[in-house]
Design a protein around this motif. Structure first.
Motif, PDB file in Angstrom:
ATOM      1  N   THR A   1      27.951  13.779   8.379  1.00  0.00           N
ATOM      2  CA  THR A   1      29.347  13.373   8.559  1.00  0.00           C
ATOM      3  C   THR A   1      29.627  13.031  10.017  1.00  0.00           C
ATOM      4  O   THR A   1      30.297  12.033  10.308  1.00  0.00           O
ATOM      5  CB  THR A   1      30.295  14.497   8.098  1.00  0.00           C
ATOM      6  OG1 THR A   1      30.011  14.822   6.746  1.00  0.00           O
ATOM      7  CG2 THR A   1      31.741  14.060   8.201  1.00  0.00           C
ATOM      8  N   LEU A   2      29.110  13.830  10.930  1.00  0.00           N
ATOM      9  CA  LEU A   2      29.310  13.548  12.354  1.00  0.00           C
ATOM     10  C   LEU A   2      28.645  12.235  12.755  1.00  0.00           C
ATOM     11  O   LEU A   2      29.162  11.497  13.598  1.00  0.00           O
ATOM     12  CB  LEU A   2      28.779  14.706  13.198  1.00  0.00           C
ATOM     13  CG  LEU A   2      29.521  16.039  13.007  1.00  0.00           C
ATOM     14  CD1 LEU A   2      28.838  17.133  13.816  1.00  0.00           C
ATOM     15  CD2 LEU A   2      30.977  15.915  13.384  1.00  0.00           C
ATOM     16  N   GLY A   3      27.520  11.911  12.136  1.00  0.00           N
ATOM     17  CA  GLY A   3      26.864  10.635  12.397  1.00  0.00           C
ATOM     18  C   GLY A   3      27.694   9.462  11.903  1.00  0.00           C
ATOM     19  O   GLY A   3      27.771   8.419  12.563  1.00  0.00           O
TER      20      GLY A   3
ATOM     21  N   LEU B   1      34.540   3.827   3.809  1.00  0.00           N
ATOM     22  CA  LEU B   1      34.731   4.165   2.396  1.00  0.00           C
ATOM     23  C   LEU B   1      34.016   5.461   2.040  1.00  0.00           C
ATOM     24  O   LEU B   1      34.534   6.282   1.288  1.00  0.00           O
ATOM     25  CB  LEU B   1      34.236   3.024   1.509  1.00  0.00           C
ATOM     26  CG  LEU B   1      35.122   1.790   1.452  1.00  0.00           C
ATOM     27  CD1 LEU B   1      34.465   0.711   0.610  1.00  0.00           C
ATOM     28  CD2 LEU B   1      36.486   2.133   0.905  1.00  0.00           C
ATOM     29  N   SER B   2      32.822   5.656   2.581  1.00  0.00           N
ATOM     30  CA  SER B   2      32.088   6.882   2.267  1.00  0.00           C
ATOM     31  C   SER B   2      32.749   8.105   2.893  1.00  0.00           C
ATOM     32  O   SER B   2      32.589   9.220   2.386  1.00  0.00           O
ATOM     33  CB  SER B   2      30.637   6.769   2.718  1.00  0.00           C
ATOM     34  OG  SER B   2      30.560   6.676   4.117  1.00  0.00           O
ATOM     35  N   LEU B   3      33.491   7.914   3.979  1.00  0.00           N
ATOM     36  CA  LEU B   3      34.263   9.009   4.555  1.00  0.00           C
ATOM     37  C   LEU B   3      35.540   9.273   3.759  1.00  0.00           C
ATOM     38  O   LEU B   3      36.194  10.295   3.943  1.00  0.00           O
ATOM     39  CB  LEU B   3      34.636   8.702   6.012  1.00  0.00           C
ATOM     40  CG  LEU B   3      33.522   8.837   7.039  1.00  0.00           C
ATOM     41  CD1 LEU B   3      33.975   8.298   8.384  1.00  0.00           C
ATOM     42  CD2 LEU B   3      33.084  10.283   7.168  1.00  0.00           C
ATOM     43  N   GLY B   4      35.913   8.343   2.881  1.00  0.00           N
ATOM     44  CA  GLY B   4      37.114   8.512   2.074  1.00  0.00           C
ATOM     45  C   GLY B   4      38.346   7.884   2.692  1.00  0.00           C
ATOM     46  O   GLY B   4      39.458   8.161   2.254  1.00  0.00           O
ATOM     47  N   LEU B   5      38.158   7.032   3.706  1.00  0.00           N
ATOM     48  CA  LEU B   5      39.286   6.411   4.398  1.00  0.00           C
ATOM     49  C   LEU B   5      39.509   5.006   3.856  1.00  0.00           C
ATOM     50  O   LEU B   5      38.619   4.165   3.875  1.00  0.00           O
ATOM     51  CB  LEU B   5      39.012   6.365   5.905  1.00  0.00           C
ATOM     52  CG  LEU B   5      38.925   7.731   6.572  1.00  0.00           C
ATOM     53  CD1 LEU B   5      38.377   7.599   7.972  1.00  0.00           C
ATOM     54  CD2 LEU B   5      40.278   8.396   6.591  1.00  0.00           C
ATOM     55  N   ARG B   6      40.724   4.752   3.368  1.00  0.00           N
ATOM     56  CA  ARG B   6      41.044   3.460   2.800  1.00  0.00           C
ATOM     57  C   ARG B   6      42.223   2.784   3.496  1.00  0.00           C
ATOM     58  O   ARG B   6      42.371   1.584   3.434  1.00  0.00           O
ATOM     59  CB  ARG B   6      41.359   3.606   1.320  1.00  0.00           C
ATOM     60  CG  ARG B   6      40.149   4.051   0.512  1.00  0.00           C
ATOM     61  CD  ARG B   6      40.471   4.282  -0.913  1.00  0.00           C
ATOM     62  NE  ARG B   6      39.478   4.716  -1.852  1.00  0.00           N
ATOM     63  CZ  ARG B   6      38.199   4.974  -1.669  1.00  0.00           C
ATOM     64  NH1 ARG B   6      37.658   4.828  -0.509  1.00  0.00           N
ATOM     65  NH2 ARG B   6      37.419   5.383  -2.636  1.00  0.00           N
ATOM     66  N   LYS B   7      43.096   3.554   4.142  1.00  0.00           N
ATOM     67  CA  LYS B   7      44.294   3.002   4.769  1.00  0.00           C
ATOM     68  C   LYS B   7      44.424   3.514   6.199  1.00  0.00           C
ATOM     69  O   LYS B   7      43.911   4.581   6.538  1.00  0.00           O
ATOM     70  CB  LYS B   7      45.550   3.444   4.011  1.00  0.00           C
ATOM     71  CG  LYS B   7      45.628   2.995   2.587  1.00  0.00           C
ATOM     72  CD  LYS B   7      46.891   3.542   1.969  1.00  0.00           C
ATOM     73  CE  LYS B   7      47.021   3.113   0.524  1.00  0.00           C
ATOM     74  NZ  LYS B   7      48.233   3.652  -0.089  1.00  0.00           N
ATOM     75  N   ILE B   8      45.142   2.767   7.019  1.00  0.00           N
ATOM     76  CA  ILE B   8      45.441   3.212   8.373  1.00  0.00           C
ATOM     77  C   ILE B   8      46.369   4.431   8.279  1.00  0.00           C
ATOM     78  O   ILE B   8      47.245   4.487   7.409  1.00  0.00           O
ATOM     79  CB  ILE B   8      46.093   2.079   9.189  1.00  0.00           C
ATOM     80  CG1 ILE B   8      45.113   0.931   9.347  1.00  0.00           C
ATOM     81  CG2 ILE B   8      46.538   2.569  10.550  1.00  0.00           C
ATOM     82  CD1 ILE B   8      45.678  -0.283  10.049  1.00  0.00           C
TER      83      ILE B   8
END
Length: 58
Positions: free
Chosen positions: A43-45, A24-31
């Protein structure tokens, strides 16, 4: 800094709560969703933490 594109390739179902929050913190919600982020050490971590659920897109 350079920007990188991150794509979610697997579902978050079955992942730990910590990994779900990282997605979620990366902004990813869907495949198959792709987000573009700065290639900072933090971010790399986060990417390293969920490397089995995401991939880097060129």
């Amino acid at each position: 800094m350079a920007t990188i594109k991150i794509k979610q390739i697997k579902s978050r179902i079955g992942a730990s709560a910590d990994q779900k929050r990282t997605l979620l913190s990366l902004g990813l919600r869907k495949i198959s969703q792709v987000v573009e982020k700065e290639a900072t050490p933090s971010t790399l971590g986060m990417i390293r933490k969920v490397h089995h659920l995401v991939t880097i897109v060129e």
